[in-house]
Every structure is written in C-alpha cells, then in structure tokens.
Design a protein around this motif. Structure first.
Motif, short mmCIF file in Angstrom:
data_model
loop_
_atom_site.label_atom_id
_atom_site.label_comp_id
_atom_site.label_asym_id
_atom_site.label_seq_id
_atom_site.Cartn_x
_atom_site.Cartn_y
_atom_site.Cartn_z
N ASP A 175 0.83 -1.21 0.00
CA ASP A 175 0.00 0.00 0.00
C ASP A 175 0.86 1.25 0.00
O ASP A 175 0.56 2.23 -0.68
CB ASP A 175 -0.94 0.00 1.22
N ARG A 176 1.95 1.22 0.78
CA ARG A 176 2.83 2.38 0.86
C ARG A 176 3.47 2.67 -0.51
O ARG A 176 3.49 3.81 -0.96
CB ARG A 176 3.94 2.11 1.90
N GLU A 177 3.96 1.66 -1.19
CA GLU A 177 4.62 1.84 -2.49
C GLU A 177 3.67 2.44 -3.53
O GLU A 177 4.07 3.31 -4.30
CB GLU A 177 5.16 0.49 -3.01
N VAL A 178 2.44 1.95 -3.55
CA VAL A 178 1.54 2.45 -4.61
C VAL A 178 0.87 3.77 -4.22
O VAL A 178 0.65 4.63 -5.07
CB VAL A 178 0.48 1.38 -5.04
N THR A 179 0.58 3.95 -2.94
CA THR A 179 -0.13 5.15 -2.50
C THR A 179 0.81 6.35 -2.36
O THR A 179 0.53 7.44 -2.87
CB THR A 179 -0.83 4.89 -1.14
N ARG A 214 -0.94 17.91 -10.24
CA ARG A 214 -1.95 17.40 -11.16
C ARG A 214 -2.29 15.97 -10.77
O ARG A 214 -1.49 15.31 -10.09
CB ARG A 214 -1.45 17.46 -12.61
N PRO A 215 -3.45 15.46 -11.18
CA PRO A 215 -3.79 14.08 -10.82
C PRO A 215 -2.85 13.07 -11.48
O PRO A 215 -2.44 13.26 -12.62
CB PRO A 215 -5.22 13.91 -11.37
N VAL A 216 -2.50 12.04 -10.76
CA VAL A 216 -1.67 10.95 -11.29
C VAL A 216 -2.53 9.69 -11.25
O VAL A 216 -2.92 9.24 -10.16
CB VAL A 216 -0.38 10.81 -10.46
N ARG A 217 -2.86 9.17 -12.40
CA ARG A 217 -3.88 8.12 -12.49
C ARG A 217 -3.37 6.81 -13.06
O ARG A 217 -4.13 5.87 -13.26
CB ARG A 217 -5.04 8.62 -13.37
N HIS A 218 -2.06 6.74 -13.32
CA HIS A 218 -1.54 5.57 -14.03
C HIS A 218 -0.30 5.02 -13.35
O HIS A 218 0.54 5.79 -12.87
CB HIS A 218 -1.25 5.94 -15.49
N ILE A 219 -0.18 3.69 -13.35
CA ILE A 219 0.95 3.04 -12.67
C ILE A 219 1.47 1.87 -13.52
O ILE A 219 0.69 1.23 -14.24
CB ILE A 219 0.55 2.55 -11.26
N ALA A 220 2.76 1.63 -13.42
CA ALA A 220 3.38 0.45 -14.02
C ALA A 220 4.10 -0.30 -12.91
O ALA A 220 5.12 0.16 -12.41
CB ALA A 220 4.38 0.84 -15.10
N PRO A 221 3.58 -1.45 -12.47
CA PRO A 221 4.29 -2.23 -11.45
C PRO A 221 5.66 -2.67 -12.00
O PRO A 221 5.75 -3.13 -13.13
CB PRO A 221 3.39 -3.45 -11.23
N ILE A 253 -3.70 -1.47 -6.03
CA ILE A 253 -3.64 -0.40 -7.03
C ILE A 253 -5.02 0.22 -7.21
O ILE A 253 -5.14 1.45 -7.30
CB ILE A 253 -3.07 -0.98 -8.35
N GLY A 254 -6.04 -0.60 -7.22
CA GLY A 254 -7.41 -0.09 -7.31
C GLY A 254 -7.77 0.75 -6.08
O GLY A 254 -8.34 1.84 -6.19
N ARG A 255 -7.38 0.26 -4.88
CA ARG A 255 -7.64 1.00 -3.63
C ARG A 255 -6.97 2.37 -3.64
O ARG A 255 -7.49 3.34 -3.12
CB ARG A 255 -7.07 0.23 -2.43
N ALA A 256 -5.78 2.41 -4.25
CA ALA A 256 -5.01 3.67 -4.28
C ALA A 256 -5.60 4.65 -5.29
O ALA A 256 -5.14 5.80 -5.37
CB ALA A 256 -3.55 3.38 -4.60
N GLY A 257 -6.56 4.22 -6.07
CA GLY A 257 -7.29 5.15 -6.93
C GLY A 257 -6.76 5.29 -8.35
O GLY A 257 -7.15 6.21 -9.07
N LEU A 274 -6.78 -2.43 -15.17
CA LEU A 274 -5.72 -2.59 -14.17
C LEU A 274 -4.78 -3.75 -14.51
O LEU A 274 -3.99 -4.19 -13.67
CB LEU A 274 -6.34 -2.78 -12.77
N ASP A 275 -4.86 -4.24 -15.74
CA ASP A 275 -3.97 -5.31 -16.17
C ASP A 275 -3.79 -5.22 -17.69
O ASP A 275 -4.01 -6.18 -18.42
CB ASP A 275 -4.55 -6.67 -15.77
N LEU A 276 -3.34 -4.06 -18.15
CA LEU A 276 -3.24 -3.82 -19.60
C LEU A 276 -1.96 -4.43 -20.17
O LEU A 276 -0.88 -4.22 -19.62
CB LEU A 276 -3.25 -2.31 -19.88
N PRO A 277 -2.08 -5.15 -21.27
CA PRO A 277 -0.87 -5.69 -21.91
C PRO A 277 -0.12 -4.60 -22.65
O PRO A 277 -0.67 -3.53 -22.93
CB PRO A 277 -1.44 -6.72 -22.91
#
Ligand SMILES: [Zn+2]
Length: 252
Positions: A145-149, A161-168, A181-185, A204-207
């Motif tokens: 949670d800490r890493e993604v949030t 500005r809003p940040v809405r995208h992540i790459a694990p 990742i979903g919880r973090a918004g 939340l799982d895009l190739p």
C-alpha cells in the motif's frame, strides 16, 4: 468494435547501452517515423481509461524508469511528431541512478525533479513506477500500500496534477497487487504481457508491446498495418519460455 486494437508500446532507455531495456536512438527514431507515416493515431491512457478511443487502431507510448535519456533523446523527437507519452517514475530514485535488481552496469542516470517538472509543463504525462522499484508481489500488505499510495501522493504534490496511471516494476502484479492499485485510486495499470489491448481489456492489467522486438522497419510497419500477428504470437511464446527459465526481474 470487436477487432478494435490499442497497442501500448513499452520502452525503457533510449540509448546505445544494449540489453533488453535499451533501444538505440536511431531505431527509436525509425519506429516513431514509421508510426507517424502509418497514420495510426497516438493517444493517451486517459483516452483509454475514459473510453474515448473510437478508432479501430490506436497507439499509446509508455516509458518505464524515467531515465535521463528520455528527456535528452526521446522527448525532443516525440515533440516533433506531436506524440503524447507516459513516463513511469520510481520516485525514490529521481535525480540519482537506477539502483534496483536487474539494473545495467554501470547504472544509468534518472531524470531529476526539475527535468520532470519542465517536461510536465511541456505536456509530458507522468505515472507511478512505485517508490523504490520493488517486486510488488513479494511485499507485505502495508509495504504494498505504501509503495503504490505514497508514490502517487508524491507525484501529485510535485506536479500539482492528478496521477492516475501506474506500471508495477518488472510487470509483476497479481490479484492482491491489482486490488491495492485499485484502492489507491489508479485508473490504469500496465503489465509486460505481450499483446494488444482492446476496449474490453482489464484497465488494471493492460498488456503492452515490447518495442525491443520491433527493431526491424518492415516488421514494425507490418505490425502497424495489421499484418504482424504471427510474429507477435511467436515472440510471446518465446518470452513465456524465457520467463520460466529466468528470474522475474531479468532484463526489466
Ligand atoms: Zn522499471
């Protein structure tokens, strides 16, 4: 609708450093030139997340790790073509060098915050690549949670500005990671699975499409023209075989 296809291209370093996470500047320039000539529009992850992609074919450009060569080599070329891009940043390492598992030797420098700020002002998109570039699947729930949030909070505070995208990192995500990742918004999360996205893909799982495999001009133009499916399936099979042999962070 059924055969609508969105190719999310995956890049890391644009340099002559070699290895699976670097593409030479000339190859990159060729890939962008062929893309521009193809007429396939280059759109954004926001377009995808908001369901605004209504064309049969589209491309989204993504860059992992925030290497300094993105600012020096990739961005000027993207600007010239008018292509938008998403760069995923591991916030702990900005202004320093890569320092996680599977890095190049000697380690490559990452952009600093001033550079990120300038690029954001010029229209470049930024997303999270976590704080410290860990394998998220191996973390405890609080660490995950800490890493993604926190990475999202830091980027939003810095960029205003809003940040809405992540790459694990390493493309490693399972159901537990995707839930965090979903919880973090976040609106989207990308993987390293080799395939085209469709309007029905799990956001939340895009190739993505590893551009290391498209260093040949004809192969790349064939792919953009919809003639490269056999090649991509073969690469995917090889990639899966390699992943069974190597540790998950090899080369990513
Ligand atoms: Zn990475």
């Amino acid at each position: 609708m059924a055969d609508r296809r969105i190719d999310i291209l995956m890049y890391h370093s644009i340099s002559e450093r070699g290895g699976a996470t670097a593409i030479g500047p000339e190859v990159f320039a060729m890939q962008m030139e062929v893309l521009a000539a193809s007429g396939v529009p280059v759109l954004t992850l926001d377009d995808l997340a908001e369901g605004r992609i209504r064309v049969p074919r589209a491309v989204v450009l993504t860059f992992d790790d925030g290497f300094q060569d993105f600012a020096e080599t990739a961005w000027p070329l993207l600007k010239r073509h008018g292509f938008p891009a998403m760069v995923y940043l591991p916030t702990d390492y900005l202004g320093s060098v890569e320092g996680w598992r599977g890095i190049a030797s000697p380690p490559r420098p990452l952009m600093d915050w001033d550079t990120v700020h300038d690029l954001a002002a010029a229209g470049c998109g930024f997303g999270s690549h976590t704080l410290s570039h860990p394998a998220l699947t191996s973390l405890s729930e609080p660490e995950l949670d800490r890493e993604v949030t926190q990475s999202r909070q830091i980027l939003e505070a810095r960029l205003a500005r809003p940040v809405r995208h992540i790459a694990p990192p390493y493309g490693l995500a399972d159901a537990r990671v995707r839930a965090a990742i979903g919880r973090a918004g976040y609106a989207t999360s990308v993987s390293t699975r080799l395939a085209s996205a469709t309007p029905n893909s799990n956001l939340l799982d895009l190739p993505r499409i590893e551009m290391f495999y498209f260093a040949d001009r004809h192969r790349w133009s064939d792919h953009l023209a919809g003639r490269g499916r056999g090649y991509m399936l073969r690469r995917r099979a090889l990639r899966a075989a390699r992943a069974r042999l190597l540790s998950p962070w090899a080369g990513l």
